[in-house]
Write a protein that holds these residues in place. Sequence first.
Motif, mmCIF file in Angstrom:
data_model
loop_
_atom_site.group_PDB
_atom_site.id
_atom_site.type_symbol
_atom_site.label_atom_id
_atom_site.label_comp_id
_atom_site.label_asym_id
_atom_site.label_seq_id
_atom_site.Cartn_x
_atom_site.Cartn_y
_atom_site.Cartn_z
ATOM 1 N N GLY A 1 0.762 -1.244 0.000
ATOM 2 C CA GLY A 1 0.000 0.000 0.000
ATOM 3 C C GLY A 1 0.787 1.286 0.000
ATOM 4 N N ALA A 2 2.115 1.200 -0.146
ATOM 5 C CA ALA A 2 2.932 2.420 -0.208
ATOM 6 C C ALA A 2 2.787 3.083 -1.577
ATOM 7 N N ASP A 3 3.125 4.369 -1.634
ATOM 8 C CA ASP A 3 3.042 5.111 -2.900
ATOM 9 C C ASP A 3 4.251 4.862 -3.791
ATOM 10 N N GLN A 4 5.379 4.524 -3.174
ATOM 11 C CA GLN A 4 6.627 4.322 -3.908
ATOM 12 C C GLN A 4 7.477 3.327 -3.153
ATOM 13 N N VAL A 5 8.296 2.572 -3.870
ATOM 14 C CA VAL A 5 9.201 1.606 -3.244
ATOM 15 C C VAL A 5 10.626 1.942 -3.649
ATOM 16 N N VAL A 6 11.528 1.992 -2.676
ATOM 17 C CA VAL A 6 12.932 2.329 -2.921
ATOM 18 C C VAL A 6 13.813 1.265 -2.275
ATOM 19 N N ALA A 7 14.840 0.833 -2.991
ATOM 20 C CA ALA A 7 15.788 -0.148 -2.456
ATOM 21 C C ALA A 7 16.810 0.557 -1.569
ATOM 22 N N THR A 8 16.848 0.187 -0.302
ATOM 23 C CA THR A 8 17.772 0.834 0.638
ATOM 24 C C THR A 8 19.203 0.336 0.479
ATOM 25 N N ASP A 9 19.394 -0.761 -0.268
ATOM 26 C CA ASP A 9 20.759 -1.223 -0.546
ATOM 27 C C ASP A 9 21.218 -0.795 -1.945
ATOM 28 N N ASP A 10 20.629 0.270 -2.431
ATOM 29 C CA ASP A 10 21.007 0.878 -3.714
ATOM 30 C C ASP A 10 21.347 2.340 -3.438
ATOM 31 N N ASP A 11 22.633 2.663 -3.373
ATOM 32 C CA ASP A 11 23.060 4.017 -2.995
ATOM 33 C C ASP A 11 22.553 5.077 -3.969
ATOM 34 N N THR A 12 22.428 4.727 -5.237
ATOM 35 C CA THR A 12 21.900 5.688 -6.211
ATOM 36 C C THR A 12 20.448 6.009 -5.920
ATOM 37 N N ALA A 13 19.676 4.992 -5.587
ATOM 38 C CA ALA A 13 18.264 5.210 -5.256
ATOM 39 C C ALA A 13 18.128 6.096 -4.020
ATOM 40 N N ILE A 14 18.986 5.877 -3.025
ATOM 41 C CA ILE A 14 18.951 6.714 -1.815
ATOM 42 C C ILE A 14 19.321 8.157 -2.165
ATOM 43 N N ALA A 15 20.347 8.319 -2.996
ATOM 44 C CA ALA A 15 20.786 9.669 -3.373
ATOM 45 C C ALA A 15 19.706 10.424 -4.116
ATOM 46 N N ASN A 16 18.859 9.710 -4.846
ATOM 47 C CA ASN A 16 17.808 10.348 -5.639
ATOM 48 C C ASN A 16 16.509 10.595 -4.872
ATOM 49 N N LEU A 17 16.489 10.231 -3.590
ATOM 50 C CA LEU A 17 15.281 10.478 -2.795
ATOM 51 C C LEU A 17 15.019 11.973 -2.660
ATOM 52 N N PRO A 18 13.756 12.385 -2.659
ATOM 53 C CA PRO A 18 13.449 13.790 -2.375
ATOM 54 C C PRO A 18 13.654 14.063 -0.892
#
Length: 301
Positions: free
Chosen positions: A183-200
Amino acid sequence: MKAIVVHEYGGPEVLKFEEYPDPVPGRGEVLVRVAAASVNPIDYKRRAGLTKDFYPIHFPGLIGVDMSGTVVKVGPGVEAFGAGNRVFAMADNTYAELCVVKGDVLADIPEGLDLIEAAALPLVTMTGNQLLSATGIKAGQTVMVVGAVGNVGRSAVFTAKARGATVIAGVLKRQMDEAKTIGADQVVATDDDTAIANLPPLDAVADTVGGRTAEKLIAKVKAGGVFASVVGSPKSAANYPSVKVAFVFSKFDRETLEFMAEAVRDGRLVIPISEKLPLSEAANAQALAEKGGIGKILLVP
């Protein structure tokens, strides 16, 4: 009664299925015949002696915090419950056929919710709800729930969506598909440093994981935002003085437990159950739980 008795700290092998004196309810207490208890990390941490400084076992002693069952009798001063009531609680000494619970930490199981499966809910759903509440998140704000496919995380995601927040589920790459179902609006991989860097920039983080992940994510919280955690402050917290850090330790709240249990009954929140094992197999149950996994393990007397 039969119970899981602990005579010394150690591995799962110290959990012994033995006779133990029946508990007797005192003033303000309720005697419950246990339908099921669930296995939680606090249980095997206590068994191993990791909590002995603040939550010791008095040998020979019992463990367990989650419980569902049926009221057998009530002690003096208890008026809200009577024999035959279906109840559940976050209590103590629940790995047993009988359990005494203070009446003020007991709740009625909502009609339509399975008696045994209700045992999976008290600790994780109240912890998730209270973790999210500690962020102070409001409708329209954005919160990241870390460890979102865990049972505390799922409960936090549900609570955030119920408040009208935008929710980002933080999970491991291998959990991405599972996370799309919660039920989340978005899913982000916490073991992906690029994904973390791109978080708002985030209004808040609700953390169930800790470690390096927490250290990376506190940097994404806006000034004036909140980093709430059930596992303690990130080591890097001092570098972000404008972020409020809140440590959450679950406490009983009847209204919260009933709200979360009704959501499970209605299918709006799913707390997966992976195993239902006899109480006598508590050692095996804890060994399985310590290996990790998403589903709750229930012990049935």
